[in-house]
Design an enzyme around this catalytic site. Structure first.
Site, PDB file in Angstrom:
ATOM      1  N   ASP A 124     -12.868  -3.576  -2.724  1.00 32.55           N
ATOM      2  CA  ASP A 124     -12.502  -4.722  -3.560  1.00 32.55           C
ATOM      3  C   ASP A 124     -13.343  -5.948  -3.232  1.00 32.55           C
ATOM      4  O   ASP A 124     -12.994  -7.063  -3.595  1.00 32.55           O
ATOM      5  CB  ASP A 124     -11.012  -5.044  -3.424  1.00 32.55           C
ATOM      6  CG  ASP A 124     -10.600  -5.380  -2.003  1.00 32.55           C
ATOM      7  OD1 ASP A 124      -9.514  -5.973  -1.836  1.00 32.55           O
ATOM      8  OD2 ASP A 124     -11.335  -5.039  -1.054  1.00 32.55           O
ATOM      9  N   ASP A 163     -16.882  -3.508   0.764  1.00 36.11           N
ATOM     10  CA  ASP A 163     -15.767  -2.567   0.700  1.00 36.11           C
ATOM     11  C   ASP A 163     -15.287  -2.475  -0.743  1.00 36.11           C
ATOM     12  O   ASP A 163     -15.885  -3.071  -1.647  1.00 36.11           O
ATOM     13  CB  ASP A 163     -14.646  -2.948   1.666  1.00 36.11           C
ATOM     14  CG  ASP A 163     -13.974  -4.276   1.333  1.00 36.11           C
ATOM     15  OD1 ASP A 163     -14.372  -4.912   0.337  1.00 36.11           O
ATOM     16  OD2 ASP A 163     -13.058  -4.684   2.065  1.00 36.11           O
ATOM     17  N   LYS A 222      -2.333  -6.751  -3.716  1.00 38.92           N
ATOM     18  CA  LYS A 222      -2.409  -7.970  -2.921  1.00 38.92           C
ATOM     19  C   LYS A 222      -1.874  -9.108  -3.777  1.00 38.92           C
ATOM     20  O   LYS A 222      -2.299  -9.283  -4.922  1.00 38.92           O
ATOM     21  CB  LYS A 222      -3.845  -8.239  -2.474  1.00 38.92           C
ATOM     22  CG  LYS A 222      -4.380  -7.178  -1.503  1.00 38.92           C
ATOM     23  CD  LYS A 222      -5.792  -7.489  -1.038  1.00 38.92           C
ATOM     24  CE  LYS A 222      -6.285  -6.445  -0.052  1.00 38.92           C
ATOM     25  NZ  LYS A 222      -7.668  -6.703   0.416  1.00 38.92           N
ATOM     26  N   ASP A 280     -13.831  -8.038  -0.927  1.00 42.10           N
ATOM     27  CA  ASP A 280     -13.459  -9.276  -0.239  1.00 42.10           C
ATOM     28  C   ASP A 280     -14.090  -9.340   1.157  1.00 42.10           C
ATOM     29  O   ASP A 280     -13.890 -10.305   1.888  1.00 42.10           O
ATOM     30  CB  ASP A 280     -11.934  -9.431  -0.156  1.00 42.10           C
ATOM     31  CG  ASP A 280     -11.262  -8.326   0.646  1.00 42.10           C
ATOM     32  OD1 ASP A 280     -10.078  -8.468   0.969  1.00 42.10           O
ATOM     33  OD2 ASP A 280     -11.923  -7.298   0.951  1.00 42.10           O
ATOM     34  N   ARG A 281     -14.858  -8.297   1.490  1.00 42.90           N
ATOM     35  CA  ARG A 281     -15.639  -8.300   2.733  1.00 42.90           C
ATOM     36  C   ARG A 281     -17.043  -7.765   2.444  1.00 42.90           C
ATOM     37  O   ARG A 281     -17.199  -6.799   1.686  1.00 42.90           O
ATOM     38  CB  ARG A 281     -14.986  -7.423   3.808  1.00 42.90           C
ATOM     39  CG  ARG A 281     -13.673  -7.955   4.328  1.00 42.90           C
ATOM     40  CD  ARG A 281     -13.142  -7.093   5.464  1.00 42.90           C
ATOM     41  NE  ARG A 281     -12.867  -5.731   5.036  1.00 42.90           N
ATOM     42  CZ  ARG A 281     -12.589  -4.731   5.867  1.00 42.90           C
ATOM     43  NH1 ARG A 281     -12.557  -4.945   7.177  1.00 42.90           N
ATOM     44  NH2 ARG A 281     -12.325  -3.529   5.412  1.00 42.90           N
ATOM     45  N   SER A 293      -8.412  -1.166  -1.556  1.00 43.46           N
ATOM     46  CA  SER A 293      -9.575  -1.538  -0.756  1.00 43.46           C
ATOM     47  C   SER A 293     -10.267  -0.294  -0.206  1.00 43.46           C
ATOM     48  O   SER A 293     -10.765   0.534  -0.949  1.00 43.46           O
ATOM     49  CB  SER A 293      -9.162  -2.494   0.354  1.00 43.46           C
ATOM     50  OG  SER A 293     -10.278  -2.975   1.055  1.00 43.46           O
ATOM     51  N   HIS A 294     -10.258  -0.127   1.126  1.00 44.34           N
ATOM     52  CA  HIS A 294     -10.984   0.972   1.763  1.00 44.34           C
ATOM     53  C   HIS A 294     -10.075   2.134   2.142  1.00 44.34           C
ATOM     54  O   HIS A 294     -10.474   3.002   2.909  1.00 44.34           O
ATOM     55  CB  HIS A 294     -11.696   0.458   3.019  1.00 44.34           C
ATOM     56  CG  HIS A 294     -10.763  -0.229   3.979  1.00 44.34           C
ATOM     57  ND1 HIS A 294     -10.487  -1.570   3.894  1.00 44.34           N
ATOM     58  CD2 HIS A 294     -10.043   0.254   5.015  1.00 44.34           C
ATOM     59  CE1 HIS A 294      -9.633  -1.894   4.858  1.00 44.34           C
ATOM     60  NE2 HIS A 294      -9.352  -0.809   5.551  1.00 44.34           N
ATOM     61  N   ARG A 309       0.852  -1.184   0.000  1.00 45.86           N
ATOM     62  CA  ARG A 309       0.000   0.000   0.000  1.00 45.86           C
ATOM     63  C   ARG A 309       0.886   1.231   0.000  1.00 45.86           C
ATOM     64  O   ARG A 309       1.902   1.266   0.689  1.00 45.86           O
ATOM     65  CB  ARG A 309      -0.892   0.030   1.247  1.00 45.86           C
ATOM     66  CG  ARG A 309      -2.020  -0.961   1.247  1.00 45.86           C
ATOM     67  CD  ARG A 309      -2.683  -1.022   2.600  1.00 45.86           C
ATOM     68  NE  ARG A 309      -2.246  -2.183   3.363  1.00 45.86           N
ATOM     69  CZ  ARG A 309      -2.617  -2.430   4.607  1.00 45.86           C
ATOM     70  NH1 ARG A 309      -3.386  -1.583   5.237  1.00 45.86           N
ATOM     71  NH2 ARG A 309      -2.209  -3.518   5.214  1.00 45.86           N
ATOM     72  N   HIS A 311     -14.031 -10.802   7.550  1.00 45.51           N
ATOM     73  CA  HIS A 311     -13.337 -11.695   6.623  1.00 45.51           C
ATOM     74  C   HIS A 311     -13.836 -13.107   6.882  1.00 45.51           C
ATOM     75  O   HIS A 311     -13.779 -13.601   8.009  1.00 45.51           O
ATOM     76  CB  HIS A 311     -11.826 -11.623   6.828  1.00 45.51           C
ATOM     77  CG  HIS A 311     -11.192 -10.405   6.239  1.00 45.51           C
ATOM     78  ND1 HIS A 311     -11.013 -10.232   4.888  1.00 45.51           N
ATOM     79  CD2 HIS A 311     -10.696  -9.293   6.822  1.00 45.51           C
ATOM     80  CE1 HIS A 311     -10.428  -9.065   4.666  1.00 45.51           C
ATOM     81  NE2 HIS A 311     -10.237  -8.469   5.821  1.00 45.51           N
TER      82      HIS A 311
END
Length: 838
Positions: A709, A707, A569, A711-712, A559-560, A474, A794
């Site tokens: 991307d 979020d 990632k 993934d949550r 992501s967020h 990041r 997650h």
């Protein structure tokens, strides 16, 4: 001059609980004033020799470097093995490295964890051995036995060499560890020595014999050394080539085969300290035969070994015991049964407990950290920072920190404010504030760190001036992450992981596409074929990697995180995470060095755009049965202008094709990298309003928010109330256990009571794991768990390659609502009353 080669691998499990995988016995002070590694190096004082070459594994690199630095012996002299392959390959690496420098030194091969009491006798044996090594002999040091030991292999001597009646001798044979009667016969004959595992020979001579008897080992080591990566202190061996190397000891590979083996007798108070009883034997004792270290009180106690790290141990009326006390474990054993310590280690491994692998106190390049208190809502660390060292500039999204200075002086920076703190002074770091700490003084800085918040995972760490975090990359756009840096990351990933084919994708951020293309160019220049799946969520990269059976994947996403950030990632084959201890630091090192070979156009990888959406959605729909949806249902789905929208459209089509009466009410559905409705992060209360309002307006049965991307996912009940991930874990665990009774469910350490209660009552097995996706995924693979969940939303699924998904959870919960005919609030209300979450 001699080149000492010190073998510093191994885990020393027979000396648990002091010796553990991440801090084994060779790095501990067990006999003398220094660690066993340092004692091994210092023992060569007075011998005409170069600085030693130390061979260790990747996990111990900083320990070795620091311990060599402390005794002024650090000089680009550490070879890092990516995996352990025994002594024959390890010595070959050292020999090849020496020969590549245009030299053919005499190698003195030593173990880092031996005790030798008589330094003069040791030096004399080295002097004798050197003369024969220079003549082309392969010398081993045979320990003159002091008893019928059954724990060592033996060397039978042959004829004495000319002019040396009392040795050296030709080696007649090597023999395995004998039984008691055979050992007594060996001792009586006077022809046998203990096999010490210490050797001496010229580098080229060893390589000649290795090529004669085990050319496969030599070839693998040559390939690994051909792709070596060198840093300031370390020589990193290529992992893929070295993994292919056979696992073999130097005894089997060379010494038992060659006709040039010579044994030099050594009577110098040697011990390999292979057990607690052996350590008792070599250490000083009091008048009653007790060997003591630490704070102890004894009464009527004889012939005991007692070692205590940090508290009083009182022993009354006992004999022949080993008592070892560490900060998180205590061992009590009879001296004649210490060989069974390995059973404790086996138990800890089978239960996936951390005590076999790490201590409560961990060591870092800047100092050490002792986790004094560990709870679901707060941690207390006692931190020691070495003079001149500092933390990276960092920030956290989910926890505050309070620092209290115990001793020394701290230079603390919080946002743009810098202050000096001394003893009894403190400071507070709010959520989201960049901060760092430095020890500007001449003495160690000690402080207490109190971490407090709803999420204390290791992955809640943003390193402001370092793009490479614990689990991903990041950085702020511009100086920390740009197209040049993205190219270098791609090139570094390709050079280190060496994948044949990799899949890439990017989220909706305005910079993701350009960064992805630069990343792809770096991968291609490293010889990697690139498959581009276009705009995607992180879990689409996970899916593509395991579904296509390729070598890895990279998603460009922040992501967020704020608008001015982006990141990546990374996963390897099977969608396994690339994190700090599984390759991310190596990628970082190569990317920062930016020292890549010229690109050969003929070897560049290819580039192809593909889609996996249909296969991915097919996989998602396999978790539910659409025939269960028989009654009308309304779902509010807030994609947050992120990457989830196109997948929601495809899922909606499947519901319609099955005539399932489910209405999709879409909020902030269109992908927009400007995020006109704010960064999608429903963990923050201020980001939940639009979803709640839509649930109320449409009288929906459930709200779902993603979020950036996806993934949550985060769920809202029919009353528009946000449901903590804690309770969703319980719901999903129960759903899986109905399909697979007796299965294992992984959960993190925070607020565990509801999960444990649900899983136990449903006939499953709850298994706790350390927080963080790398730990959860690793533990799920170890346990073959069907599902794992964290309070941070997650959710991990065995059939999704143990990866986390934001799509699968809401599909399963929607099916639960349909099957049970209950509201979401009804499904969780009793749980919330019984196990409230604040």
């Amino acid at each position: 001059m001699l080149l000492p080669v010190i073998m510093a691998g191994g885990t020393g499990s027979r000396l648990w609980p002091l010796s553990r995988e991440l801090y084994p016995k060779q790095f501990i002070c067990l006999h003398g004033e220094h660690s066993m590694l340092q004692e091994t190096v210092n023992r060569l004082s007075g011998v005409e020799a170069r600085a030693p070459m130390v061979i260790c594994n990747e996990e111990h690199r900083f320990l070795v470097a620091e311990q060599l630095r402390q005794i002024n012996k650090l000089s680009h002299n550490i070879i890092l093995e990516p995996v352990g392959r025994n002594t024959a390959p390890a010595i070959a690496l050292a020999a090849l490295n020496a020969v590549e420098q245009g030299d053919d030194p005499v190698l003195l091969v030593l173990a880092a964890d031996h005790v030798i009491e008589d330094r003069a006798a040791f030096h004399q044996a080295i002097k004798v051995a050197t003369a024969y090594a220079k003549q082309g002999k392969l010398v081993t040091f045979g320990i003159v036995p002091t008893g019928p030991e059954t724990g060592y292999g033996y060397i039978q001597r042959g004829e004495a060499l000319p002019g040396a009646e009392s040795g050296p001798y030709q080696v007649q044979r090597f023999v395995e560890k004998p039984n008691q009667s055979t050992a007594e016969q060996y001792l009586e004959s006077g022809e046998y020595y203990w096999n010490s595992g210490m050797f001496m020979f010229r580098a080229k001579r060893y390589l000649q014999e290795l090529e004669k008897f085990r050319p496969d080992i030599l070839e693998a080591c040559r390939r690994a050394m051909a792709n070596v990566k060198e840093g300031n202190d370390f020589i990193s061996i290529d992992k893929d080539d070295f993994i292919a190397c056979p696992d073999e000891s130097v005894d089997y590979a060379v010494m038992e085969q060659t006709d040039a083996a010579v044994v030099v007798p050594l009577a110098a108070g040697w011990s390999d300290v292979g057990s607690w009883s052996a350590l008792w034997e070599v250490n000083d004792k009091d008048a009653h035969g007790n060997s003591l270290k630490g704070d102890t009180f004894l009464h009527n106690t004889k012939n005991c070994y007692i070692n205590s790290e940090d508290q009083l141990v009182a022993a009354i009326g006992v004999e022949n015991l080993v008592i070892v006390n560490t900060k998180d474990a205590v061992l009590v054993a009879r001296k004649d049964q210490v060989q069974d310590v390995k059973r404790v280690v086996e138990f800890l491994k089978s239960e996936c407990r951390s005590e076999y692998r790490r201590h409560r106190e961990t060591y870092w390049p800047w100092g050490r950290c002792d986790l004094v208190v560990n709870t679901g809502r707060f941690n207390v660390n006692r931190i020691t920072v070495k003079p001149g060292e500092a933390f990276e500039l960092q920030m956290h999204y989910h926890r505050t920190e309070h620092w209290v200075i115990l001793s020394g002086t701290a230079k603390v920076t919080i946002q743009d404010k810098t202050l000096l703190l001394t003893e009894n002074q403190s400071t507070f770091i709010p959520i989201g504030h960049p901060h760092t700490l430095e020890n500007p003084g001449k003495i160690p800085l000690e402080l207490l760190e109190i971490q407090s918040g709803s999420y204390l995972g290791d992955d809640d760490l943003i390193l402001i001036k370092q793009q490479f975090a614990t689990y991903d990359i990041r950085g702020e756009l511009g100086t920390e992450l740009n197209e040049d840096i993205a190219y270098r990351i791609g090139r570094a990933y390709g050079e280190f992981i060496r994948p044949k084919t990799i899949v890439v994708g990017g989220d909706v951020r305005l910079t993701s596409d350009l960064l992805k293309l630069a990343l792809a160019n770096g991968l291609r220049d490293a010889g990697t074929d690139v498959l581009d799946i276009g705009m995607s969520g992180t879990e689409e990269i996970y899916f593509a990697t395991f579904h296509l059976g390729i070598d890895g994947g990279i998603e460009v996403t922040a992501s967020h995180n704020p608008m001015n950030y982006n990141g990546m990632k990374l996963v390897r084959e099977g969608a396994r995470p690339v994190s700090g201890d599984t390759g991310l630091r190596d990628v970082q090192r190569l990317a920062e060095a930016n020292d890549f070979a010229p690109v050969e156009e003929s070897k560049r990888g290819s580039y192809k755009q593909i889609s996996v959406v249909d296969a991915y959605v097919d996989h998602l729909m396999g978790y539910i049965d659409l025939s269960n949806f028989t009654k009308p249902m309304k779902l509010v789905i807030n994609s947050g202008n992120g990457a989830a929208g196109h997948i929601i459209d495809e899922i909606e089509k499947r519901f319609k094709q099955a005539n399932a009466p489910v209405t999709f009410i879409k909020v902030h559905h269109e992908a927009d990298g400007n995020f006109p409705n704010g960064i999608p992060n429903p963990l923050l209360p201020e980001c939940r309003k639009d979803t709640s309002d839509a649930v109320r307006e449409h009288q929906a049965d459930m709200g779902i928010a993603f979020d950036g991307d996806f993934d949550r996912c985060f769920l809202f009940d029919e009353n528009a109330e946000f449901i903590e991930g804690y309770y969703i874990v319980g719901l999903l665990a129960e759903a899986f256990l109905k399909k697979e009774p007796g299965a294992k469910i992984i959960h993190d350490p925070r607020l565990t009571w509801n999960t444990i209660d649900v899983v136990t009552k449903a006939g499953g097995i709850p298994v706790m794991s350390k927080t963080g996706h790398a730990f959860i995924k690793e533990r799920m693979r170890e346990e073959d768990a069907v599902y794992g969940g964290e309070m941070s939303a997650h959710h991990y699924f065995r059939d999704f390659a143990y990866c986390d998904s934001g799509m699968i959870p809401w599909l399963l919960v929607a099916e639960l609502l349909a099957v049970k005919g209950e509201t979401l609030s009804g499904l969780v209300s009793e749980r919330m009353k019984a196990f409230p979450c604040s």
